[in-house]
Design a protein around this motif. Structure first.
Motif, short mmCIF file in Angstrom:
data_model
loop_
_atom_site.label_atom_id
_atom_site.label_comp_id
_atom_site.label_asym_id
_atom_site.label_seq_id
_atom_site.Cartn_x
_atom_site.Cartn_y
_atom_site.Cartn_z
N PRO A 1 0.82 -1.22 0.00
CA PRO A 1 0.00 0.00 0.00
C PRO A 1 0.85 1.26 0.00
N ILE A 2 0.33 2.30 -0.59
CA ILE A 2 1.07 3.56 -0.62
C ILE A 2 0.28 4.65 0.10
N GLN A 3 -0.67 4.27 0.94
CA GLN A 3 -1.44 5.29 1.65
C GLN A 3 -0.54 6.11 2.56
N GLY A 4 0.44 5.47 3.15
CA GLY A 4 1.37 6.18 4.02
C GLY A 4 2.47 6.82 3.19
N ARG A 5 3.24 7.67 3.83
CA ARG A 5 4.38 8.30 3.14
C ARG A 5 5.61 7.47 3.49
N PHE A 6 6.21 6.86 2.46
CA PHE A 6 7.35 5.99 2.65
C PHE A 6 8.63 6.69 2.21
N LYS A 7 9.64 6.59 3.05
CA LYS A 7 10.97 7.03 2.67
C LYS A 7 11.76 5.76 2.36
N VAL A 8 12.48 5.79 1.26
CA VAL A 8 13.19 4.60 0.81
C VAL A 8 14.61 4.96 0.41
N THR A 9 15.42 3.94 0.23
CA THR A 9 16.73 4.09 -0.38
C THR A 9 16.71 3.27 -1.66
N VAL A 10 17.05 3.93 -2.77
CA VAL A 10 17.06 3.27 -4.08
C VAL A 10 18.51 3.07 -4.50
N ASN A 11 18.89 1.81 -4.73
CA ASN A 11 20.25 1.46 -5.15
C ASN A 11 20.21 0.87 -6.56
N PHE A 12 21.12 1.34 -7.42
CA PHE A 12 21.18 0.85 -8.79
C PHE A 12 22.54 1.18 -9.40
N SER A 13 22.81 0.59 -10.55
CA SER A 13 24.03 0.88 -11.30
C SER A 13 23.67 1.27 -12.72
N LEU A 14 24.35 2.31 -13.22
CA LEU A 14 24.22 2.73 -14.62
C LEU A 14 25.61 2.87 -15.19
N LEU A 15 25.87 2.23 -16.31
CA LEU A 15 27.18 2.26 -16.96
C LEU A 15 28.30 1.98 -15.97
N GLU A 16 28.09 0.96 -15.18
CA GLU A 16 29.05 0.47 -14.19
C GLU A 16 29.36 1.48 -13.08
N GLU A 17 28.48 2.47 -12.90
CA GLU A 17 28.58 3.42 -11.79
C GLU A 17 27.47 3.09 -10.81
N ASN A 18 27.81 2.96 -9.52
CA ASN A 18 26.82 2.65 -8.49
C ASN A 18 26.22 3.93 -7.93
N PHE A 19 24.92 3.88 -7.69
CA PHE A 19 24.20 5.01 -7.12
C PHE A 19 23.34 4.53 -5.97
N SER A 20 23.19 5.40 -4.98
CA SER A 20 22.30 5.16 -3.86
C SER A 20 21.67 6.49 -3.48
N PHE A 21 20.34 6.56 -3.60
CA PHE A 21 19.62 7.80 -3.32
C PHE A 21 18.52 7.55 -2.30
N ASN A 22 18.36 8.49 -1.38
CA ASN A 22 17.18 8.51 -0.54
C ASN A 22 16.06 9.12 -1.37
N ALA A 23 14.84 8.62 -1.14
CA ALA A 23 13.73 9.09 -1.96
C ALA A 23 12.42 8.92 -1.20
N PHE A 24 11.42 9.64 -1.67
CA PHE A 24 10.05 9.42 -1.21
C PHE A 24 9.31 8.70 -2.32
N MET A 25 8.50 7.71 -1.92
CA MET A 25 7.63 7.05 -2.88
C MET A 25 6.44 7.98 -3.08
N ILE A 26 6.25 8.45 -4.30
CA ILE A 26 5.20 9.44 -4.53
C ILE A 26 4.05 8.91 -5.39
N ARG A 27 4.23 7.76 -5.99
CA ARG A 27 3.18 7.27 -6.87
C ARG A 27 3.23 5.75 -6.97
N LYS A 28 2.05 5.16 -7.08
CA LYS A 28 1.93 3.73 -7.34
C LYS A 28 0.89 3.56 -8.44
N GLU A 29 1.25 2.81 -9.47
CA GLU A 29 0.34 2.55 -10.58
C GLU A 29 0.17 1.04 -10.73
#
Length: 181
Positions: free
Chosen positions: A112-140
């Motif tokens: 559910p997305i009724q609440g406000r969730f803070k998350v950490t999103v981890n991924f790699s693009l072109l062999e570069e690692n990224f980690s961002f804090n984020a708010f979940m703002i939408r669910k489809e």
């Protein structure tokens, strides 16, 4: 006998006048039907154009499509006490698009997305690692698909990380343009 002929001529004349009026009324209605069909087609074309315009990117930052990019999402906190049990849970998804201010991730995991969730999103693009804090703002939720898409807005991004991501996104787009040329 002569009167019968007059009566028959009168009846035929009246009948022909009635048929003429019915025919004229029918032609008027056929014209009206053609006009309405034309208006419906015109409105349909306008609606198509409006739909195309509404599907364009209305976000403030340019989105770059990324293909087969896995992302891990860690739910770090929520403001709603009833969702505390999912804090600390992780799920994996596939990134659909990304900008330097957020991303869209597709996943089999649905919550559910009724609440406000803070998350950490981890991924790699072109062999570069990224980690961002984020708010979940939408669910489809998509009826025909089992995947759910989530929209995340990055928060507290340092200038250095934002520039690094912008550089990588620019590089991805430049490589795509080369392939097209």
């Amino acid at each position: 006998m002569m009167y019968y002929v007059y009566y028959i001529i009168m009846i035929v004349a009246i009948f022909m006048v009635i048929l003429y009026m019915i025919n004229k009324n029918l032609r008027t209605k056929e014209k009206l039907i053609k006009q309405l069909k034309s208006q419906i087609n015109d409105q349909h074309e306008k609606n198509k154009k409006l739909l195309q315009l509404s599907n364009t990117n209305r976000r403030r930052d340019h989105r770059v499509e990324v293909y087969n990019t896995q992302a891990e999402v860690l739910i770090s906190s929520t403001e709603d006490d009833k969702f505390q049990k999912i804090v600390g849970k992780k799920f994996v998804g596939t990134m659909s698009d990304i900008s330097h201010s957020g991303t869209k991730i597709l996943s089999d995991y649905s919550f559910p997305i009724q609440g406000r969730f803070k998350v950490t999103v981890n991924f790699s693009l072109l062999e570069e690692n990224f980690s961002f804090n984020a708010f979940m703002i939408r669910k489809e939720e998509h009826l025909n698909e089992k995947e759910v898409s989530y929209g995340f807005q990055f928060i507290n991004v340092s200038n250095r990380m934002e520039q690094k991501l912008a550089f990588i996104l620019h590089k991805i787009e430049a490589e795509r343009r080369k392939k097209i040329s």
